[in-house]
Design a protein around this motif. Structure first.
Motif, mmCIF file in Angstrom:
data_model
loop_
_atom_site.group_PDB
_atom_site.id
_atom_site.type_symbol
_atom_site.label_atom_id
_atom_site.label_comp_id
_atom_site.label_asym_id
_atom_site.label_seq_id
_atom_site.Cartn_x
_atom_site.Cartn_y
_atom_site.Cartn_z
ATOM 1 N N PRO A 285 6.812 19.360 56.715
ATOM 2 C CA PRO A 285 6.333 17.984 56.484
ATOM 3 C C PRO A 285 5.366 17.556 57.597
ATOM 4 C CG PRO A 285 8.723 18.142 56.368
ATOM 5 C CD PRO A 285 8.241 19.413 56.949
ATOM 6 N N THR A 286 4.414 16.690 57.257
ATOM 7 C CA THR A 286 3.408 16.250 58.247
ATOM 8 C C THR A 286 4.087 15.645 59.473
ATOM 9 O OG1 THR A 286 1.946 15.759 56.417
ATOM 10 C CG2 THR A 286 1.323 14.855 58.537
ATOM 11 N N MET A 287 5.155 14.852 59.249
ATOM 12 C CA MET A 287 5.759 14.168 60.398
ATOM 13 C C MET A 287 6.455 15.159 61.332
ATOM 14 S SD MET A 287 8.851 12.251 58.487
ATOM 15 C CE MET A 287 10.339 13.049 57.946
ATOM 16 N N HIS A 288 6.614 16.422 60.893
ATOM 17 C CA HIS A 288 7.270 17.414 61.748
ATOM 18 C C HIS A 288 6.270 18.265 62.515
ATOM 19 C CE1 HIS A 288 11.566 17.085 61.302
ATOM 20 N NE2 HIS A 288 11.359 16.653 60.068
ATOM 21 N N LEU A 289 4.996 17.853 62.507
ATOM 22 C CA LEU A 289 4.005 18.659 63.222
ATOM 23 C C LEU A 289 4.028 18.370 64.720
ATOM 24 C CD1 LEU A 289 1.035 18.476 60.706
ATOM 25 C CD2 LEU A 289 2.221 20.531 61.412
ATOM 26 N N SER A 290 4.531 17.182 65.122
ATOM 27 C CA SER A 290 4.510 16.846 66.554
ATOM 28 C C SER A 290 5.557 15.799 66.863
ATOM 29 C CB SER A 290 3.122 16.312 66.920
ATOM 30 O OG SER A 290 3.144 15.750 68.205
ATOM 31 N N GLN B 60 25.423 13.888 72.386
ATOM 32 C CA GLN B 60 24.016 13.488 72.276
ATOM 33 C C GLN B 60 23.266 14.495 71.411
ATOM 34 O OE1 GLN B 60 22.742 10.698 75.882
ATOM 35 N NE2 GLN B 60 22.036 12.770 76.010
ATOM 36 N N LEU B 61 22.496 13.989 70.451
ATOM 37 C CA LEU B 61 21.749 14.881 69.547
ATOM 38 C C LEU B 61 20.301 14.418 69.469
ATOM 39 C CD1 LEU B 61 24.281 14.978 66.586
ATOM 40 C CD2 LEU B 61 23.818 16.841 68.158
ATOM 41 N N ILE B 62 19.433 15.371 69.146
ATOM 42 C CA ILE B 62 18.019 15.008 68.967
ATOM 43 C C ILE B 62 17.738 15.005 67.470
ATOM 44 C CG2 ILE B 62 15.657 15.757 69.401
ATOM 45 C CD1 ILE B 62 16.497 15.907 72.155
ATOM 46 N N GLY B 63 17.125 13.917 66.975
ATOM 47 C CA GLY B 63 16.817 13.824 65.547
ATOM 48 C C GLY B 63 15.530 13.068 65.336
ATOM 49 N N TRP B 64 15.310 12.653 64.089
ATOM 50 C CA TRP B 64 14.090 11.903 63.797
ATOM 51 C C TRP B 64 14.387 10.880 62.708
ATOM 52 C CZ3 TRP B 64 15.207 16.932 63.106
ATOM 53 C CH2 TRP B 64 15.395 17.365 61.780
ATOM 54 N N GLY C 136 19.297 -1.170 59.192
ATOM 55 C CA GLY C 136 19.309 -0.142 60.245
ATOM 56 C C GLY C 136 18.391 1.009 59.883
ATOM 57 N N VAL C 137 18.489 2.060 60.697
ATOM 58 C CA VAL C 137 17.665 3.232 60.372
ATOM 59 C C VAL C 137 18.556 4.453 60.216
ATOM 60 C CG1 VAL C 137 15.516 2.485 61.471
ATOM 61 C CG2 VAL C 137 17.210 3.651 62.839
ATOM 62 N N PHE C 138 18.190 5.327 59.268
ATOM 63 C CA PHE C 138 18.885 6.606 59.119
ATOM 64 C C PHE C 138 18.145 7.639 59.946
ATOM 65 C CE2 PHE C 138 20.414 4.491 55.272
ATOM 66 C CZ PHE C 138 21.770 4.787 55.349
ATOM 67 N N VAL C 139 18.908 8.377 60.732
ATOM 68 C CA VAL C 139 18.300 9.433 61.564
ATOM 69 C C VAL C 139 18.794 10.770 61.042
ATOM 70 C CG1 VAL C 139 18.116 10.361 63.892
ATOM 71 C CG2 VAL C 139 18.231 7.888 63.543
ATOM 72 N N GLN D 128 8.838 4.230 63.764
ATOM 73 C CA GLN D 128 7.992 4.793 62.691
ATOM 74 C C GLN D 128 8.764 5.901 62.005
ATOM 75 O OE1 GLN D 128 4.895 5.609 65.761
ATOM 76 N NE2 GLN D 128 3.568 5.556 63.979
ATOM 77 N N LEU D 129 8.450 6.157 60.729
ATOM 78 C CA LEU D 129 9.075 7.282 60.021
ATOM 79 C C LEU D 129 8.697 8.580 60.714
ATOM 80 C CD1 LEU D 129 8.739 6.634 56.192
ATOM 81 C CD2 LEU D 129 10.815 6.789 57.539
ATOM 82 N N GLY D 130 9.694 9.429 60.935
ATOM 83 C CA GLY D 130 9.401 10.725 61.531
ATOM 84 C C GLY D 130 9.449 10.727 63.040
ATOM 85 N N GLN D 131 9.585 9.535 63.666
ATOM 86 C CA GLN D 131 9.586 9.472 65.141
ATOM 87 C C GLN D 131 10.799 10.229 65.688
ATOM 88 O OE1 GLN D 131 9.054 5.511 66.653
ATOM 89 N NE2 GLN D 131 9.990 5.981 68.618
ATOM 90 N N THR D 132 10.552 11.035 66.734
ATOM 91 C CA THR D 132 11.661 11.786 67.345
ATOM 92 C C THR D 132 12.473 10.832 68.227
ATOM 93 O OG1 THR D 132 10.078 13.587 67.481
ATOM 94 C CG2 THR D 132 12.160 13.931 68.579
ATOM 95 N N VAL D 133 13.803 10.903 68.097
ATOM 96 C CA VAL D 133 14.657 10.018 68.908
ATOM 97 C C VAL D 133 15.817 10.830 69.470
ATOM 98 C CG1 VAL D 133 14.137 7.861 67.701
ATOM 99 C CG2 VAL D 133 15.937 9.343 66.822
ATOM 100 N N ILE D 134 16.448 10.266 70.509
ATOM 101 C CA ILE D 134 17.643 10.898 71.062
ATOM 102 C C ILE D 134 18.801 9.948 70.732
ATOM 103 C CG2 ILE D 134 17.219 9.928 73.365
ATOM 104 C CD1 ILE D 134 18.243 12.632 74.440
ATOM 105 N N ALA D 135 19.825 10.492 70.111
ATOM 106 C CA ALA D 135 20.899 9.620 69.604
ATOM 107 C C ALA D 135 22.243 10.065 70.173
ATOM 108 C CB ALA D 135 20.921 9.709 68.081
ATOM 109 N N LYS D 136 23.140 9.071 70.265
ATOM 110 C CA LYS D 136 24.488 9.392 70.755
ATOM 111 C C LYS D 136 25.474 8.954 69.691
ATOM 112 C CE LYS D 136 27.274 8.391 74.833
ATOM 113 N NZ LYS D 136 27.177 7.655 76.107
#
Length: 1817
Positions: A663-668, A729-733, A741-744, A772-780
């Protein structure tokens, strides 16, 4: 007359004996010639069309003074070239292949011919046509019954066809009527061996057609029993070689026999009356060797005939034993009809009785094979060269194949090369030798034979022709394939000619290939050509479950038959056609349709297969099931882009081409980079560093986000819901944004919800504004719901822990992505501007010119960046006054390649000189430019710029614009690295908006309860063991890691040991915390701060460190690095291999990794392909420190045991460049570079020394020494392995002292200049050969040498002298010194350089010439007489042509004079009798029946006229009175004309002026036409027509020509401005009023001029019917056809003309047509026509004269001279011969040399002497 007098002086005695001798000789030749030519014309009556390139002039005509000598020995033996093959030529051939309608035949010298079924014999042809007409097929035997491979036959060349490609094709015939054409019934003798064909089968024998009219040949049945090869009945048309047993009734009846022994031993005897006209190939003769040359032998046979044997037909075993006078058995190979040159063969398979020709080569079939390392054994300049292949098989290269078609020949250079690579073209059975080619273009052809192709291959070809059943495509010159009609496209094309045109390049796929029968089928169906599914090339490929593309070939009621490649086909039953039931398949499918089919069952043995269309659609194909084994989550992959879609890329994972989605949002990780990367990637690009994060039944999803990739690779992920724990702690988008809310989404398809309250520390009213959609986040993880399998997470920055350097890692990867985008965009469009922009970087300074200055900012322009927008905002031009055109210096802030826009600043504090930064220093920074995720900042007043990210944390949220960074904001920045490589040298900084917030540390303290501090001793259970690290689950549930170097004491580790392999999964261990890892970049952090705790602690298991009492302190990476010294030996562990850089990463410590370059990794070039195989992850290796540096961070190691380069050692190097002038440029380990000189490449020099080397090749090099930082290297085996050395052929020349004068040595050409040829003898010594020491030929310009001696040509030289002080070496390349051929080939025909005596003579002569040119009178003094004597000696024999060469050099201004110079002087000077004076008083004028020469001289130029006999009648004299009257009249007319021209009213400008003039002269068509033109200029077409009609009415009916002029103008007008109808009407009217013939002619000319060829042609056809008795019409039509290039049509027209016109006209017509051929058509054809006519009418001197004119204009000098020699031997009146002599001399004066002028004069004297007696009488 004076000039005649001077060239042909009077006087001279008649020598009686010579006269009679010459006369006799001449008549004999004439007769011979006559019979030959007559035969020629008889055979070709009415067949001029075929007469392509017939009667070639006798090659040897110039050799004797007499006329056309036939059967004279040639100067040099040549093989038979195709250009010398003429129609009617007889040759011996051998059957190569037989098909039903054609026999392909091997002819001597590698030629190939074709025998068509039509050309067997008349009775067979009759039988064929009867069979075609009649319904009942009576048995007729096809060609394979009549001929067999290896059969030797006599052939005659029936026709030379030009194929479409322009090459000649030899059509042969065995028809006895043509083969035995020269024999008559009276010339038949017993014992002759003749060829014939069976004409009919009788009761007691066979009637054999031997082609002699009036002779019946009979072969009795008994005699036929012992015939060769086939014992059964002979058939009609069967070819026989038979012996004449007896001849009865004067040759009317002949009895034959065919027994092999008697036929094979029958020699041709003199008594049998053979002569040159009827000599047949295949005859055995006894011959005597007359002369042996290196190119062949000259023989005498049948008492008086001479023949030649070329080198291909000498018996190889006996070649050395041939000596003059030896008797040999020979077989006639071919007879050249024009020169009657007889070629013979001595090869045993043609001469020995009972031996036969083998049609196929010994051993296996090698045609098409490329053979390397062949040696050239001999060079035959006129023919070719012999090669010896490595297996000692000899082969022959034709001279045309020694070079590329357009290249100049340089045979000496080819011969000088020690080794050749060739491709075998063919095997010639007649010569029993392989024919090969040295042409690179042929050797490099991918497809030379059908065997080189295989089904499924994708090929490119050229459309050749469209046929009804398909399209022929040429893949190379002689490989063509058929694209069947159904395969021209995915659908059936109605008009394929609209899509395909001849010559178009297309891509096809091979369907099947049958190499034996040369059949190749291709497809153009796009679905098949572009299919990426596996191909079914055989039934074994079609395993059940596999899917491939196939095409429907047949539709039946029970299903469809689908075909794949190589006739693999299968059935799709009704039930498997579709998921919906199909009743009649033909309504749903069509033949030729391409569909995916899945194999259900396949039985390869029975070649049966059942397929399904249905299951390919139902997604349960093998393809979808495949990923389970092929693609695991978390694995690094490379993929190729297949298709770009709106929200992503469809890719194929390499190498198995599994489909996946990116997917485009997974390019960076940077959302602004994603669309840029999507834009710059194209279909077909490869993407590396992808990782699979999820896969299900539908598809595989990939990501390129670096942080997500890191989390997967390091295992910071939950693979399943069961592995998720609270606090993890996990890394997601961001997957979805809802109002609550937002689904990650996380890897492995897990999705968590961050409610509105847990999204950020700030208050959020609108969730859409936060992320933004596709933004990389760090979640707990905060909550788990086991039943519903759901979990809640928090994204608050205060609650998640990210280490400091996470931001820097992200920044570097984001900038790297930007750079990649720029490079790809620059590469892609090939636009220079984009390439220039991509080279720019932030902080770079530019010189610009102000374009415009406004309030909002300024725009600039730059010469280097034409077309780019360069702008600065008002903030960046503050305080500077700008005027357009002003020059300024600016600094770059940002480059946007897509919009070709550059943002710059001209603020003085940014443009100033940069100050250096120190690590750790703090600065106030100001934001200068913001571009989405990145901003450019300046640090205080250091003039340093750098780039930062606009968000300092992954989860940072900007709820309003005011929170975002803007230009002009101030920040606090700290320098981490003053110059970061990854950022192209910009400083790497960390920043904060203001003083750091304490909130951060409190959150850290809150987590401290969970973490571990430095030095804690902990217990844990081993979770996973990887080669480079071990993961341990500690008692509190957190995960720690152990680095490979912290498992065992370093002292105990030995090479090749794997420390982690000794720890077992699940075992309990005690460990100590020595630091921690960053959560995202996984960087090691050895913080020993007592308060700091680690979420991922770094542990050690080394017993000595677990001791509590031991002094245990943290070591920073910098300290650790500085503790290493260069040259020290360490133990390291392999941690990673970089395949793209081919470098190895090794680690010594958790915090340190070093790099090892390829050249420092291996010692053997063989390992270079896959060095990673030598090193396994986690393996211990011993390494030496090469370089260690903390600023910038560099830690470089070597595994080869050496850490620096030393003179005299051997090392590996990599070729980086190949320069002919220098040699090889080699990259060495440890950053060194070196050069290998051409003379140091090998111990034995070879031509083209650099050919074997390529870029990036690895070599072992010997280090000779270091000069200015560059190493001098040697690749000589004697240096690399001195112990196992072979003898050195070309020794190293270390200094001038090693050389001695007179020594022969070899070297390479460095350059060629005016001073001579410079030759490299070693890397430091260059010798010079002066021009006169370079070649035995005279070279006026060194360019000739430089063309033949490119740099690095290998030459053998002799040292003439050495100057040791100056280190100069003088060399010679002359053959006399070196014993090698001259460096220049003979073929340049340069004059030889004069030496010694000749040089002196030449100098004297030169002096004499200057004297005699300046003062001719001096010739009377006695001294010049002596000089004259030397002069004469010079012209007699050994004038090598040099003299003329020099003379041309001296006075080129005036070329005519000097050439005839010597001749003139001979007659002017009275000193001593001159050469050309004849003693007796013979006069040209008086004796020869008192003919006046003047008329002959006049007529010489107008040589189109009739025979000159008629033109010499004296004209009637006019009286003086009449002459005076005429003169007066002429004068009067002149005065009138002048008055007229001076009259200003002559140029009328308007209608009135025209009318006035027309009143004065109404009959002047010129005036009327000007009037018409006047109207046409104003485009008044109707008025112009009206004027023409008036003119026709006004002009008097007596003025026919004037009227015709107006009609022609009217026709022209209608042709240009009217319609076809109006033109036709005018034409019909014109025919009524004028002579029809000129009107027709004029209209035809009009058509031809306006390119209306069809109309012109049809008009001409009418004309030749209507005026068939008019010669002019035929000529006019002929001219038109030839101008159109229709040569064959013109020949046919000539035949019609000759039939239609009275016979007395025919000679003139042929002559005129021949002239037209010369002018517009084929000069060779015109020449042949003239030849024919003049053979029949030799007395037509007017035609001879025209012929000479045309040949002088269009022919070569050789041909012109041959023609003159023929003409001066004609038996016509002396006066005419004299005229021709005069022309001959004029020609030689203009184009010849003094020798050739002299030769003409001598011929004239001979003629005069011969005719002397006649004249006297």
């Amino acid at each position: 007359m004076a000039s005649l007098e001077e060239d042909f002086p009077r006087g001279g005695t008649a020598k009686k004996p010579t006269e009679s001798k010459i006369a006799v000789q001449r008549t004999e030749v004439d007769n011979l010639f006559q019979s030959n030519e007559q035969a020629e014309t008889k055979k070709r009556k009415g067949a001029v069309k075929d007469d392509g390139k017939k009667l070639k002039k006798s090659k040897t005509a110039k050799e004797k003074g007499a006329g056309l000598t036939l059967n004279a020995a040639a100067k040099c033996v040549e093989i038979l070239h195709i250009k010398n093959v003429k129609e009617g030529m007889l040759m011996l051939g051998c059957v190569k292949e037989v098909t039903d309608f054609e026999v392909s035949v091997s002819l001597p010298c590698g030629l190939q011919g074709f025998l068509s079924i039509k050309n067997i014999c008349d009775s067979y042809a009759k039988l064929l046509s009867e069979q075609l007409d009649s319904a009942d097929t009576e048995e007729i035997f096809s060609l394979p019954h009549l001929f067999y491979p290896g059969m030797v036959l006599r052939f005659v060349v029936a026709k030379l066809d030009v194929t479409k490609g322009g090459s000649l094709s030899i059509q042969l015939s065995v028809n006895p009527k043509l083969v035995n054409k020269a024999l008559t019934s009276s010339s038949l003798k017993a014992g002759m061996v003749l060829s014939g064909c069976v004409e009919s089968v009788e009761d007691h024998g066979y009637i054999v057609d031997i082609g002699i009219s009036g002779t019946k040949a009979f072969l009795p049945k008994e005699a036929a029993k012992d015939k060769p090869n086939n014992p059964e009945e002979l058939k009609v048309g069967q070819y026989l070689t038979s012996l004449v047993e007896e001849v009865k009734n004067d040759g009317r009846v002949v009895r034959l026999s065919v027994s092999p022994p008697t036929v094979a031993q029958a020699y041709a005897e003199t008594e049998q009356g053979w002569n040159l006209t009827n000599l047949l190939p295949g005859l055995l003769v006894k011959a005597k060797i007359k002369k042996v040359t290196k190119h062949g032998l000259f023989l005498d046979f049948l008492s008086s005939f001479s023949g030649q044997v070329d080198f291909l037909h000498m018996e190889p075993e006996q070649a050395s034993s041939y000596t003059e006078g030896t008797e040999v058995r020979a077989c006639v190979l071919y007879v050249e009809p024009s020169t009657r040159l007889v070629a013979l063969s001595l090869r045993s398979y043609l001469v020995q009785p009972g031996s036969r020709v083998d049609p196929s080569p010994p051993g296996d079939d090698r045609i098409g094979e490329v053979v390397k390392d062949c040696k050239m054994t001999t060079m035959h300049h006129m023919s070719g060269a012999m090669l010896e292949m490595p297996d000692k098989v000899t082969a022959f290269v034709h001279r045309n194949h020694l070079k590329e078609p357009k290249e100049p020949a340089n045979e000496n250079r080819v011969f000088a090369m020690p080794e050749h690579t060739c491709r075998i073209l063919d095997f010639s059975p007649m010569d029993q030798i392989y024919f090969v080619s040295l042409r690179k273009s042929i050797i490099e052809k991918p497809f030379y034979r059908y065997h080189d192709l295989h089904a499924g291959q994708i090929v490119e070809g050229t459309v050749s022709v469209l046929l009804s059943h398909g399209m022929v495509v040429h893949l190379s010159d002689h490989i063509k394939g058929l694209v069947p009609r159904t395969h021209l496209s995915d659908i059936l094309l109605k008009n394929p000619e609209k899509k395909y045109v001849e010559g178009m390049k297309i891509k096809c796929r091979v369907l099947s290939v049958d190499a034996e029968n040369k059949k190749l089928y291709l497809t153009r169906k796009k679905a098949l050509v572009e299919s990426s599914l596996p191909l079914f090339l055989s039934y074994t490929d079609a395993r059940p479950g596999r899917v491939s593309h196939g095409y429907i070939v047949c539709i039946k009621d029970f299903g469809c038959i689908v075909r794949f490649y190589n006739s693999v086909k299968g059935l799709v039953p009704l039930s498997e056609l579709s998921s919906e039931p199909v009743i009649s398949p033909e309504e749903v499918f069509y033949v030729g349709q391409v569909l995916k089919a899945k194999v259900l069952h396949c039985n390869p043995d029975k070649a049966k297969m059942v397929l399904s269309f249905k299951s390919t659609v139902e997604r349960d194909t093998e393809e979808a099931a495949k990923p389970q084994f092929d693609c695991e989550v978390g694995k690094r992959l490379e993929a190729k882009v297949l298709k770009k879609s709106l929200n992503g890329l469809e890719v194929a994972i390499l190498p198995d081409e599994i489909r996946a989605v990116l997917p485009t949002m997974h390019l960076s990780d940077h959302m602004s980079n994603c669309p840029l990367l999507w834009e710059s990637l194209q279909e077909g690009d490869n993407i590396s560093n992808l990782i699979c994060f999820n896969q299900n039944k539908q598809n595989i999803t990939l990501t390129k986000k670096p942080i997500v990739r890191w989390s997967l690779e390091e295992g910071v992920v939950a693979k399943d819901f069961s592995e998720i724990t609270v606090g993890m702690q996990l890394i997601g988008w961001i997957k979805n944004i809802m109002s609550y809310g937002v689904f990650v989404e996380f890897p492995y398809g897990l999705v968590g919800l961050a409610p509105k309250s847990a999204m950020t520390d700030k208050f959020v009213s609108d969730t859409a504004a936060a992320f933004q959609l596709g933004q990389t986040v760090i979640a707990k993880v905060t909550n788990l719901d086991e039943e519903k399998r759901r979990f809640l997470i928090t994204l608050k920055i205060s609650e998640v822990v990210t280490p400091d350097s996470d931001a820097q890692t992200r920044l570097i990867s984001g900038l790297q992505e930007r750079r990649v985008v720029n490079e790809m965009l620059a590469m892609r469009d090939n636009s220079d501007l984009r390439q220039q922009l991509s080279a720019l970087s932030v902080g770079q300074k530019l010189k610009l010119t102000v374009d415009a200055a406004k309030d909002s900012g300024a725009t600039f322009k730059s010469d280097d960046l034409a077309g780019a927008t360069i702008l600065a905002t008002k903030h960046h031009v503050m305080g500077v006054n700008l005027t357009p055109g002003q020059k300024v210096t600016a600094v770059i802030l940002h480059v946007d390649i897509l919009s070709t826009c550059v943002h710059v600043s001209i603020l003085s504090k940014l443009v100033a000189k940069k100050k250096s930064l120190t690590e750790g220093s703090k600065y106030t920074a100001m934001v200068q430019h913001v571009d989405k995720d990145f901003a450019v900042i300046s640090l205080d007043d250091t003039a340093q710029l750098t780039v930062i990210q606009t968000n300092s944390h992954l989860n940072e949220v900007f709820l309003s614009e005011s929170e975002r960074l803007k230009a002009g904001m101030c920040l606090a920045a700290e320098v981490i690295e003053p110059s970061c490589q990854e950022m192209q040298g910009l400083p790497l900084v960390s920043w904060q908006r203001c003083a750091p917030k304490r909130a951060r540390t409190t959150s850290e303290n809150q987590t401290s309860s969970k973490g571990h501090r430095f030095g804690d001793i902990v217990q844990g259970k081993v979770r996973t063991v990887k080669p480079t690290c071990i993961q341990v689950i500690l008692e509190d549930g957190s995960v720690g890691s152990v680095h490979v170097s912290e498992v065992v004491e370093v002292a105990e580790v030995c090479q090749g040991f794997f420390p982690t392999s000794y720890v077992k999964v699940g075992s309990m261990v005690t460990a100590r915390v020595i630091g921690g890892r960053e959560a995202s970049s996984h960087r090691f952090l050895p913080f020993s701060h007592p308060k700091f705790t680690y979420t991922i602690p770094e542990l050690t298991l080394i017993p000595s460190k677990l001791d509590k009492s031991a002094d245990f302190k943290a070591v920073t990476p910098k300290e650790k690095l500085n503790s290493y010294k260069v040259g020290e030996e360490l133990t390291c562990f392999v941690s990673k291999f970089h395949p793209e850089k081919k470098s190895l990463e090794v680690t010594t410590d958790p915090c340190l990794t070093g790099t090892v370059e390829l050249l420092a990794m291996i010692t053997d070039p063989k390992d270079a392909g896959h060095p990673e195989k030598l090193f396994k992850l986690g393996q211990a290796v011993r390494a030496r420190v090469v370089e260690v540096n903390s600023k910038p961070h560099r830690f470089v190691l070597s595994l080869t045991g050496v850490h620096k380069l030393e003179t005299g050692s051997v090392t590996l190097g990599m070729v980086t460049n190949i320069l002919p002038q220098v040699g090889l440029i080699v990259k060495l380990p440890f950053g060194g570079t070196g050069t290998v000189a051409v003379t140091d490449l090998a111990d034995a020099y070879r031509p083209k020394p650099l050919d074997g080397f390529s870029k990036d090749q690895l070599l072992r090099c010997f280090l000779l020494g270091n000069e200015n930082g560059k190493w001098q290297l040697s690749l000589r085996p004697s240096r690399l392995n001195p112990q196992q050395v072979k003898p050195v052929k070309d020794a190293e020349v270390l200094s001038v002292d090693n050389l001695k004068a007179g020594q022969i040595t070899r070297g390479y050409v460095k350059s060629v200049g005016e001073q001579g040829v410079f030759i490299r003898l070693s890397r430091s010594i260059t010798g010079r050969a002066q021009l006169q020491q370079s070649s035995k030929y005279f070279v006026s310009n060194h360019k000739v040498l430089s063309d033949h001696l490119p740099p690095n040509t290998l030459l053998t030289t002799k040292i003439l002298s050495i100057d040791k002080e100056e280190e100069l070496v003088n060399l010679s390349l002359l053959p006399v010194d070196t014993g090698k051929p001259d460096v220049l080939p003979e073929s340049l025909s340069l004059p030889l350089r004069l030496v010694g005596e000749e040089k002196k003579k030449h100098d004297i002569q030169k002096k004499k010439r200057t004297l005699s040119e300046s003062e001719p009178k001096q010739a009377e003094s006695p001294v010049p007489k002596k000089k004259k004597k030397t002069k004469k000696a010079k012209t007699d024999g050994n004038d090598s042509g040099v003299e003329v060469y020099f003379r041309e050099e001296e006075d080129q201004k005036d070329e005519e004079e000097p050439k005839s110079d010597s001749v003139k002087q001979a007659t002017h000077s009275s000193g001593g009798p001159s050469r050309l004076q004849v003693a007796a008083g013979f006069s040209w004028d008086v004796g020869l029946s008192s003919l006046k020469p003047a008329s002959a001289a006049q007529d010489g130029d107008s040589s189109d006229g009739e025979d000159q006999d008629g033109s010499s009648k004296p004209k009637q004299k006019k009286s003086r009175h009449e002459l005076e009257q005429e003169k007066k009249a002429a004068e009067k007319a002149l005065v009138q004309r002048e008055a007229q021209l001076m009259d200003p009213s002559l140029q009328p400008q308007d209608a009135a002026a025209f009318e006035r003039l027309l009143l004065a002269s109404p009959n002047s068509s010129l005036l009327w036409l000007q009037y018409m033109a006047h109207h046409l200029q104003a485009t008044q077409i109707e008025q112009a027509r009206a004027v023409a009609e008036r003119a026709l009415k006004t002009i008097s009916f007596r003025e026919e020509q004037e009227k015709l002029n107006v009609w022609v103008a009217l026709l022209n007008l209608e042709n240009m401005y009217g319609t076809e109808e109006s033109l036709k009407k005018v034409f019909e009217r014109a025919l009524q009023f004028c002579e029809p013939m000129p009107v027709y002619q004029q209209l035809a000319d009009i058509y031809a001029k306006s390119d209306k060829t069809k109309e012109a042609e049809s008009l001409y056809k009418t004309m030749v019917k209507r005026f068939r008795q008019n010669k002019a019409v035929w000529l006019s039509y002929g001219t038109f056809l030839l101008q159109q290039g229709q040569s064959d049509a013109a020949s046919a027209l000539l035949q019609r003309a000759l039939k239609s016109l009275p016979s007395k006209e025919s000679v003139d017509v042929i002559g005129k047509f021949a002239q037209l051929e010369f002018r517009y058509g084929d000069a060779e054809k015109g020449r042949t026509m003239f030849d024919k006519v003049l053979t029949s009418y030799p007395k037509r001197t007017d035609l001879w004269s025209v012929f000479i004119d045309l040949m002088v204009k269009h022919g070569s000098q050789k041909d012109v001279r041959a023609l003159f020699d023929r003409v001066i031997h004609l038996s016509v009146s002396v006066k005419k011969i004299k005229f021709f002599f005069k022309r001959y001399l004029e020609y030689e004066k203009k184009h010849g040399t003094p020798q050739s002028i002299q030769a003409v004069k001598e011929k004239a004297m001979e003629f005069v002497e011969a005719k002397g007696t006649e004249a006297a009488n």
